[in-house]
Write a protein that holds these residues in place. Structure first.
Motif, PDB file in Angstrom:
ATOM      1  N   MET A   1      -6.307  -2.483   7.155  1.00 46.34           N
ATOM      2  CA  MET A   1      -5.067  -3.239   7.322  1.00 46.34           C
ATOM      3  C   MET A   1      -3.864  -2.349   7.023  1.00 46.34           C
ATOM      4  O   MET A   1      -3.829  -1.657   6.011  1.00 46.34           O
ATOM      5  N   LYS A   2      -2.893  -2.365   7.905  1.00 50.96           N
ATOM      6  CA  LYS A   2      -1.660  -1.615   7.690  1.00 50.96           C
ATOM      7  C   LYS A   2      -0.649  -2.512   6.975  1.00 50.96           C
ATOM      8  O   LYS A   2      -0.471  -3.681   7.336  1.00 50.96           O
ATOM      9  N   TYR A   3       0.007  -1.986   5.956  1.00 52.66           N
ATOM     10  CA  TYR A   3       0.960  -2.772   5.185  1.00 52.66           C
ATOM     11  C   TYR A   3       2.373  -2.204   5.331  1.00 52.66           C
ATOM     12  O   TYR A   3       2.550  -1.017   5.608  1.00 52.66           O
ATOM     13  N   GLN A   4       3.358  -3.066   5.168  1.00 48.70           N
ATOM     14  CA  GLN A   4       4.750  -2.640   5.185  1.00 48.70           C
ATOM     15  C   GLN A   4       5.396  -3.109   3.881  1.00 48.70           C
ATOM     16  O   GLN A   4       5.663  -4.294   3.693  1.00 48.70           O
ATOM     17  N   LYS A   5       5.602  -2.159   2.978  1.00 47.98           N
ATOM     18  CA  LYS A   5       6.155  -2.493   1.671  1.00 47.98           C
ATOM     19  C   LYS A   5       7.622  -2.884   1.784  1.00 47.98           C
ATOM     20  O   LYS A   5       8.338  -2.428   2.666  1.00 47.98           O
ATOM     21  N   LEU A   6       8.027  -3.722   0.869  1.00 48.63           N
ATOM     22  CA  LEU A   6       9.420  -4.123   0.816  1.00 48.63           C
ATOM     23  C   LEU A   6      10.177  -3.052   0.029  1.00 48.63           C
ATOM     24  O   LEU A   6      10.474  -3.213  -1.150  1.00 48.63           O
ATOM     25  N   SER A   7      10.463  -1.936   0.707  1.00 54.07           N
ATOM     26  CA  SER A   7      11.148  -0.813   0.080  1.00 54.07           C
ATOM     27  C   SER A   7      12.562  -1.213  -0.315  1.00 54.07           C
ATOM     28  O   SER A   7      13.059  -2.282   0.053  1.00 54.07           O
TER      29      SER A   7
END
Length: 311
Positions: free
Chosen positions: A1-7
């Motif tokens: 699973m690819k994740y997109q952090k809340l940078s």
């Protein structure tokens, strides 16, 4: 699973988008993500405002149902971001997540695929009525672009206006007209029969107005690639056994899909229930246009036409 952090950048852009939503009294924030977000953090920043999260893959939206946020799957991984964005907005309208007149603050990766870097303010009643020539040009067909534009415009007008206050559904089959005629039959009287070719060409506004009247009758219009309407009121005699469509689409759409698979024609179906226009090629929906209060505008899709804020 690819994740997109809340940078930190993502967070600041989202806060700015929320602020823009409040100032402009917009209806929602649309975020296009390239991975599964950190839902709890995203929800906290959203602070009970309406947020729609769009993604190319359904797996990126896993868990969204527990957050109160809304999700839209686009499945256009190889397409330009603005094409994905417009498709996401159309899907949100179709899912009743947005109205056709909604104002949306969109947040996405416009320049750097690795991070959220662009904010746009979009009025849907303007953007959904604006197609690009590229949308039709990408279809692999021998039908001239100008012919397709005119027929699509006419279909959208019928879907938007109806006739005498009543909704109208109809179908146009464009190109490969000889094979289409051989795979269809007259439903009864053809009001176009006996007219000269010049009096059946869709380039003439008066002809198009007459076609709007005839559209209330059963059957499909068969249009030559050169723009001449060869016949009206044709019942498409093709099997839809090998066609797969979304639930809820009626016989008109199944027939439109089937004739586009049986022949090299492009079929264009107008939904009587909501005015939505669907283009079929090879038995599949290749373009969907939601009804708009305004007339269609053909133009090239360009970043300059969207108000953007970039880092």
């Amino acid at each position: 699973m690819k994740y997109q952090k809340l940078s930190s950048q993502f967070t600041e852009f989202l806060k700015l988008a929320i602020r823009m939503l409040e100032i402009a009294e917009a209806d929602a924030v649309l975020i296009f993500v390239d991975g599964q977000p950190e839902w709890e953090k995203l929800k906290a920043v959203a602070d009970n405002h309406k947020v729609i999260v769009a993604a190319d893959r359904e797996e990126f939206l896993e868990g969204i149902e527990d957050t109160g946020l809304h999700g839209v799957v686009v499945e256009l991984e190889e397409s330009p971001i603005l094409e994905k964005l417009m498709h996401a907005l159309v899907e949100a309208v179709a899912n009743d997540q947005l109205s056709t007149g909604a104002k949306v603050v969109a947040l996405y990766s416009g320049f750097d695929e690795e991070r959220i870097d662009t904010i746009s303010f979009i009025r849907l009643d303007e953007r959904l009525g604006r197609l690009t020539s590229r949308d039709l040009r990408k279809l692999e067909t021998s039908v001239p672009l100008e012919t397709l534009k005119i027929v699509v415009d006419l279909a959208v007008e019928i879907g938007r206006e109806g006739r005498e206050g009543k909704p109208v559904g109809t179908c146009f089959v464009v190109g490969d007209h000889r094979k289409v005629l051989s795979n269809s039959a007259p439903s009864g009287f053809d009001p176009l029969k006996g007219y000269a070719k010049k009096d059946r060409h869709i380039g003439d506004r008066s002809v198009r107005e007459n076609l709007k009247e005839i559209a209330q009758l059963d059957g499909a219009f068969v249009v030559n690639a050169d723009g001449t309407v060869e016949a009206a009121g044709r019942m498409l005699d093709v099997t839809s056994a090998s066609v797969t469509l979304s639930k809820g689409l009626g016989a008109r759409h199944w027939a439109a899909a089937a004739i586009s698979k049986k022949t090299k024609a492009i079929s264009i179906a107008v939904s009587e229930s909501n005015g939505t226009v669907r283009l079929f090629q090879g038995g599949e929906v290749v373009l969907r246009i939601e009804p708009s209060r305004r007339a269609m505008k053909w133009k090239d899709l360009d970043f300059d036409n969207i108000q953007s804020a970039n880092d």
